[in-house]
Design a protein around this motif. Structure first.
Motif, mmCIF file in Angstrom:
data_model
loop_
_atom_site.group_PDB
_atom_site.id
_atom_site.type_symbol
_atom_site.label_atom_id
_atom_site.label_comp_id
_atom_site.label_asym_id
_atom_site.label_seq_id
_atom_site.Cartn_x
_atom_site.Cartn_y
_atom_site.Cartn_z
ATOM 1 N N GLY A 164 38.458 44.540 36.997
ATOM 2 C CA GLY A 164 39.286 43.140 37.007
ATOM 3 C C GLY A 164 39.247 42.919 35.756
ATOM 4 O O GLY A 164 38.607 43.224 34.819
ATOM 5 N N GLU A 193 37.269 32.734 35.866
ATOM 6 C CA GLU A 193 37.712 33.477 37.096
ATOM 7 C C GLU A 193 37.608 34.781 37.062
ATOM 8 O O GLU A 193 38.143 35.307 35.862
ATOM 9 N N ARG A 195 40.086 38.147 37.840
ATOM 10 C CA ARG A 195 41.366 38.571 38.678
ATOM 11 C C ARG A 195 41.280 40.203 38.729
ATOM 12 O O ARG A 195 40.820 40.783 37.822
ATOM 13 N N PHE A 196 41.582 40.549 39.958
ATOM 14 C CA PHE A 196 41.724 41.827 40.324
ATOM 15 C C PHE A 196 42.743 42.177 41.449
ATOM 16 O O PHE A 196 43.218 41.309 41.857
ATOM 17 N N ARG A 197 42.782 43.518 41.705
ATOM 18 C CA ARG A 197 44.116 43.753 42.687
ATOM 19 C C ARG A 197 43.031 44.718 43.887
ATOM 20 O O ARG A 197 42.372 45.847 43.349
ATOM 21 N N GLY A 200 46.423 46.189 47.779
ATOM 22 C CA GLY A 200 47.841 45.852 47.504
ATOM 23 C C GLY A 200 48.018 44.514 46.999
ATOM 24 O O GLY A 200 49.222 43.775 46.895
ATOM 25 N N GLN A 201 47.091 43.617 46.886
ATOM 26 C CA GLN A 201 47.286 42.198 46.781
ATOM 27 C C GLN A 201 46.373 41.900 45.375
ATOM 28 O O GLN A 201 45.562 42.327 45.137
ATOM 29 N N ASP A 202 47.004 40.770 44.798
ATOM 30 C CA ASP A 202 46.456 40.285 43.349
ATOM 31 C C ASP A 202 45.554 39.010 44.038
ATOM 32 O O ASP A 202 45.894 38.202 44.666
ATOM 33 N N LEU A 203 44.310 39.291 43.455
ATOM 34 C CA LEU A 203 43.242 38.206 43.787
ATOM 35 C C LEU A 203 42.373 37.810 42.967
ATOM 36 O O LEU A 203 42.613 38.230 41.760
ATOM 37 N N SER A 204 41.654 36.684 42.985
ATOM 38 C CA SER A 204 40.906 36.185 42.211
ATOM 39 C C SER A 204 39.298 35.516 42.744
ATOM 40 O O SER A 204 39.411 35.094 43.841
ATOM 41 N N THR A 246 37.478 42.985 30.290
ATOM 42 C CA THR A 246 37.423 43.802 31.781
ATOM 43 C C THR A 246 35.997 43.834 32.031
ATOM 44 O O THR A 246 34.999 43.844 31.544
#
Length: 294
Positions: A164, A193, A195-197, A200-204, A246
């Protein structure tokens, strides 16, 4: 040049070896975490939860009379009552004593010791949670600890160890969250925050500062919460971000907080934005103690 079949077989061996190493590292980590959780005076040893106020009161599991005075704890020990702090007897001549403990900062605390001949000593935790003082005696013969048989967890899966990016806020944000105990709130500083995937979804996830310098901590729920994992929360420690931001989110190392095991805990709940819309089938599951009670 190796044939396609030879190359595939070689890659398969590497994948198998990497997976085995990943699983072995997780097994060692979780065993160490379980040893820490089962400490003779850890949270499984808590026997009582007492909230203090200005009215002097005697407490189950702890000698003396306790009250709050000028944002500190006042402990009055009667003749013959013995309590140690950092090895020093607070009632040295045994005739009685009044001592002031604190002030104590929010989410901080101190430990006192009461000798218990033949049955292990009691540790009395004095702490501040949600702006109030709390006293929690801890004894190694507490039934919750004596009967502890480990925590179930998903088998380690490298697919749930994802990269992330940590995105710092312009200024750290004071973030208020609820607690497992009604009537109190916790306030944490959120530096940014993550942020990561995943799936198949972009999430935070809003991140708080971890205990070790530079590390981060996230509280979250997900699609497994209340089904296979504890409903209220899980926690994940995130190593310090690299220079480019990262981070590694290894959800295999998501753990339960004390409230998953005992009602004598004041655990924070996740901020609303950390309720993930995906199922994270990794990390610790609902403890046997809660399964047995349902």
């Amino acid at each position: 040049m190796p044939s396609h079949t030879e190359t595939s077989a070689h890659e398969g061996r590497e994948t198998s070896t990497d997976s085995a190493a990943f699983g072995a590292a997780w097994t060692d980590w979780h065993a160490a975490h379980e040893r820490h959780r089962a400490d003779p005076h850890g949270f499984l040893a808590v026997t009582h939860l007492h909230w203090l106020d200005a009215a002097p009161a005697r407490l189950d599991g702890a000698p003396g009379t306790w009250s709050v005075e000028n944002d500190a704890v006042r402990l009055v020990l009667a003749a013959g009552e013995r309590v140690l702090r950092d090895g020093q007897d607070l009632n040295p001549d045994g005739t009685g004593a009044a001592v002031i403990l604190g002030p104590i900062a929010e989410r901080e605390g101190l430990d006192l010791r009461v000798e218990d001949a033949g049955a292990g000593h009691t540790v009395i935790e004095v702490a501040k949670r949600g702006g109030r003082y709390v006293v929690r005696p801890r004894h190694p013969l507490n039934p919750l600890l004596a009967g502890y048989r480990g925590t179930p967890a998903y088998s380690p899966d490298p697919a749930y160890s994802v990269s992330g990016i940590f995105v710092p806020f312009a200024e750290p944000r004071a973030t208020t969250v609820g607690a497992a105990v009604e009537g109190i709130q916790h306030v944490y500083e959120a530096p940014g925050e993550i942020r990561f995937r995943l799936h198949g979804q972009d999430l935070s996830l809003t991140a708080f500062n971890g205990h070790a310098p530079g590390t981060l901590s996230v509280l979250f729920t997900d699609g497994t919460s209340g089904k296979t994992t504890y409903a209220a929360n899980r926690s994940l420690i995130v190593p310090a971000p690299d220079a480019d931001g990262t981070v590694l989110l290894d959800f295999n190392r998501a753990v339960n907080l004390p409230c998953a095991y005992t009602d004598l805990a004041t655990c924070p709940l996740p901020p609303a934005e950390n309720r993930l819309p995906v199922a994270i089938e990794a990390g610790e599951q609902i403890p046997y103690e809660r399964q047995d009670a349902s």
